[in-house]
Design a protein around this motif. Structure first.
Motif, short mmCIF file in Angstrom:
data_model
loop_
_atom_site.label_atom_id
_atom_site.label_comp_id
_atom_site.label_asym_id
_atom_site.label_seq_id
_atom_site.Cartn_x
_atom_site.Cartn_y
_atom_site.Cartn_z
N MET A 108 0.93 -1.07 -0.12
CA MET A 108 0.02 -0.08 0.07
C MET A 108 0.86 1.18 0.06
O MET A 108 0.64 2.30 -0.51
CB MET A 108 -0.95 0.02 1.10
CG MET A 108 -2.27 -0.85 1.26
SD MET A 108 -3.12 -0.65 -0.23
CE MET A 108 -2.77 -1.88 -1.51
N MET A 109 1.72 1.16 0.76
CA MET A 109 2.92 2.32 0.77
C MET A 109 3.44 2.59 -0.73
O MET A 109 3.59 3.75 -1.03
CB MET A 109 3.98 2.05 1.66
CG MET A 109 3.42 1.94 3.30
SD MET A 109 5.12 1.50 4.16
CE MET A 109 5.92 3.31 4.02
N SER A 110 3.85 1.57 -1.38
CA SER A 110 4.46 2.08 -2.77
C SER A 110 3.10 2.30 -3.65
O SER A 110 3.59 3.17 -4.45
CB SER A 110 4.91 0.54 -2.97
OG SER A 110 3.94 -0.43 -3.51
N LEU A 111 2.18 1.95 -3.63
CA LEU A 111 1.02 2.13 -4.44
C LEU A 111 0.56 3.67 -4.12
O LEU A 111 0.19 4.51 -5.16
CB LEU A 111 -0.18 1.29 -4.55
CG LEU A 111 0.15 -0.06 -4.93
CD1 LEU A 111 -0.97 -1.01 -4.63
CD2 LEU A 111 0.45 -0.01 -6.46
N VAL A 112 0.38 4.24 -2.87
CA VAL A 112 -0.38 5.22 -2.33
C VAL A 112 0.79 6.37 -2.82
O VAL A 112 0.51 7.43 -3.11
CB VAL A 112 -0.63 5.23 -0.94
CG1 VAL A 112 -1.10 6.59 -0.64
CG2 VAL A 112 -2.14 4.42 -1.03
N ALA A 164 10.99 3.27 2.14
CA ALA A 164 9.89 2.47 3.22
C ALA A 164 9.67 1.14 2.41
O ALA A 164 9.72 -0.02 3.26
CB ALA A 164 8.99 3.35 3.47
N CYS A 165 9.01 1.37 1.32
CA CYS A 165 8.34 0.08 0.69
C CYS A 165 9.32 -1.02 0.09
O CYS A 165 9.34 -2.09 0.37
CB CYS A 165 7.37 0.32 -0.46
SG CYS A 165 7.97 1.02 -1.80
N GLY A 166 10.66 -0.41 -0.17
CA GLY A 166 11.67 -1.06 -0.79
C GLY A 166 12.30 -1.84 0.73
O GLY A 166 12.94 -3.12 0.50
N ILE A 172 15.70 7.17 -4.37
CA ILE A 172 14.88 7.47 -5.32
C ILE A 172 15.01 6.00 -6.18
O ILE A 172 14.05 5.49 -6.88
CB ILE A 172 15.29 8.62 -6.08
CG1 ILE A 172 14.98 9.72 -5.51
CG2 ILE A 172 15.04 8.57 -7.77
CD1 ILE A 172 15.37 11.12 -6.07
N LEU A 173 16.27 5.59 -6.41
CA LEU A 173 16.48 4.43 -7.17
C LEU A 173 15.63 3.11 -6.76
O LEU A 173 15.41 2.09 -7.28
CB LEU A 173 18.02 3.96 -7.33
CG LEU A 173 18.80 5.09 -8.16
CD1 LEU A 173 20.23 4.93 -7.98
CD2 LEU A 173 17.99 5.37 -9.44
N THR A 174 15.48 3.04 -5.23
CA THR A 174 14.81 1.99 -4.88
C THR A 174 13.47 1.75 -5.47
O THR A 174 13.06 0.70 -5.77
CB THR A 174 14.83 2.08 -3.22
OG1 THR A 174 16.06 2.14 -2.52
CG2 THR A 174 14.17 0.66 -2.61
N GLY A 216 19.36 -2.19 3.38
CA GLY A 216 18.06 -1.86 3.09
C GLY A 216 17.57 -0.95 4.42
O GLY A 216 16.88 0.11 4.11
N VAL A 217 17.99 -1.35 5.68
CA VAL A 217 17.78 -0.41 6.80
C VAL A 217 18.34 0.59 6.82
O VAL A 217 17.70 1.66 7.08
CB VAL A 217 17.94 -1.20 8.01
CG1 VAL A 217 17.78 -0.51 9.36
CG2 VAL A 217 17.23 -2.68 8.13
N GLY A 218 19.62 0.66 6.46
CA GLY A 218 20.37 1.96 6.33
C GLY A 218 20.04 2.91 5.11
O GLY A 218 19.83 4.00 5.64
N ASN A 219 19.47 2.37 4.10
CA ASN A 219 18.80 3.32 3.22
C ASN A 219 17.59 3.98 3.84
O ASN A 219 17.44 5.39 3.33
CB ASN A 219 18.33 2.27 2.03
CG ASN A 219 17.84 3.28 0.91
OD1 ASN A 219 18.58 4.34 0.55
ND2 ASN A 219 16.88 2.60 0.12
#
Length: 437
Positions: A82-86, A388-390, A241-243, A427-430
């Protein structure tokens, strides 16, 4: 199909991201993030095959997460999806407001023979490039030098045609009814507009670059503020951005499910990522490199690089028209996916009732309007939602599922643990770095 689906609004912010990272660092990060996200996507594609004694042909990746992590995996995968879509729908609303505003402004000025000058520094010549603001604040695109036309009418137009105050509200009239369609099949027919828009953008960038030339100077002592750094501490903004730019992990199984030759899935996936990476690299390097020399610095590159072209630039006007219509057809498709995933999980039906659907759509549109009004920074929105979604779909779940599958089959090795734990830590660091930059 994968290339067309993955290419999205992130392409407009890639040059700004390279600026934030430093040129050399930005190019290296773009290459490495492409490889990393490709590997994690490969792990997603292979995740179903590691489940024994179960027919997984109809499973999606959230089903795989539920198998390994129970109800937590199901609901957490839904949350991040949902985070990625919204997040994508918010970026679309901000960009559609931007494109509609500039389109209306161009048409009004042309019809009323109004000659205006954009705020900020600019270059001379027919291929003008502007620096409407300094720093990362979105350009206001206000006008200051009115030489022709009725001043009172022009001021009225500016009052009723504001990028942040009125235009985001006008979009509600068109898009909210479209979100309530039961089937998205009508809008899916316009999917080709995405390909046409990207091809036109690439052509526009190529033409502008040949006209403007390239400017690089890596010697700080000689060039001062026009120095092009190789590295900047704000590089995590580009990784965020790239994620999202390389994000297709939550629907890759669906896209490959109907492949005529499933044995070629990995090859097709790799080729798609190669094409996407080359497209991003070309756009980023060409826009960054061709951005003019003094009096404009590379720091003037905007989060949406089209904002660096004046409102009366005809080629940029055509690009905005293409992108506006493309986004107006894709936006209902994204809304349909939100409805399918959220209402399908909660109510067991993708259309439980008109009021359920209308309430969901009003909430999603309302968030988009608020962001377009108070935080129209597409670079910031993309990097936060992408990181976040990545975190879940790109870094954590694919690696954890792979390690669990290897452990259960007694094939887990120490070097595999180090590699995949390191990916999770990245991923966490990103995500954490987005709040520090």
């Amino acid at each position: 199909m994968i290339w067309n689906t993955m290419m999205g609004t992130s392409i407009l912010s890639i040059p700004w991201g390279i600026k934030q990272a430093g040129f050399t660092t930005g190019v290296v990060i773009l290459f490495l993030m492409g490889l990393l996200t490709l590997y994690c996507c490969y792990r997603v594609v292979k995740s179903r095959g590691a489940i024994p004694f179960t027919d997984t042909l109809t499973w999606e990746f959230p089903d795989v997460c539920q198998y390994y992590f129970g109800s937590f995996g199901r609901w957490s995968s839904l949350l991040f999806s949902m985070m990625s879509l919204v997040g994508a729908m918010i970026v679309y609303w901000v960009l559609m407001s931007n494109f509609l505003f500039n389109t209306g402004k161009f048409i009004y000025n042309y019809v009323h023979h109004v000659n205006v000058t954009d705020i900020g520094l600019s270059t001379n010549g027919s291929d003008k490039v502007i620096c409407p603001t300094t720093g990362d604040t979105p350009p206001s695109n206000q006008t200051v030098d009115l030489t022709l036309g009725n001043r009172t009418d022009f001021q009225q137009f500016q009052m009723w045609w504001s990028k942040t105050d009125t235009v985001p509200l006008y979009l509600i009239i068109v898009l909210l009814p479209l979100l309530n369609f039961r089937s998205p099949s009508f809008f899916a027919k316009f999917n080709v507009l995405g390909t046409v828009s990207v091809l036109y953008l690439v052509s526009l960038i190529t033409y502008k670059a040949t006209r403007l030339g390239f400017y690089f100077n890596f010697r700080w002592n000689e060039i001062g503020e026009y120095f092009v750094p190789d590295f900047r501490l704000s590089f995590p903004q580009l990784t965020g951005i790239l994620t999202l730019a390389f994000f297709i992990h939550n629907c890759i199984i669906t896209l490959l499910k109907n492949n005529r030759n499933p044995e070629n899935n990995i090859r097709d996936l790799s080729v798609a990522y190669l094409l996407v990476g080359l497209t991003y690299m070309y756009v980023g390097v060409m826009v960054f490199g061709s951005f003019p020399s003094p009096p404009l610095a590379k720091e003037c590159i905007q989060q949406n690089f089209l904002d660096n072209f004046p409102s009366n630039d005809i080629l940029s006007f055509v690009a905005r028209i293409f992108l506006l219509f493309q986004m107006m057809t894709v936006y209902p498709l994204l809304g349909y996916l939100v409805r399918v995933q959220l209402l399908g999980h909660v109510f067991g039906s993708i259309y439980p009732g008109v009021f359920h659907v209308l309430g969901l759509n009003i909430a999603v549109v309302g968030v988009g309007v608020l962001m377009a009004r108070f935080y129209p920074n597409i670079g910031g929105i993309i990097r936060f939602s992408g990181a976040a979604c990545g975190l879940a779909f790109v870094f954590v779940y694919p690696c954890l599922i792979h390690m669990i599958a290897l452990y259960r089959s007694q094939q887990l090795r120490w070097y595999s643990v180090i590699i995949h734990v390191s990916i999770i830590v990245l991923g966490v660091g990103n995500l954490v770095a987005q709040f520090l930059m």
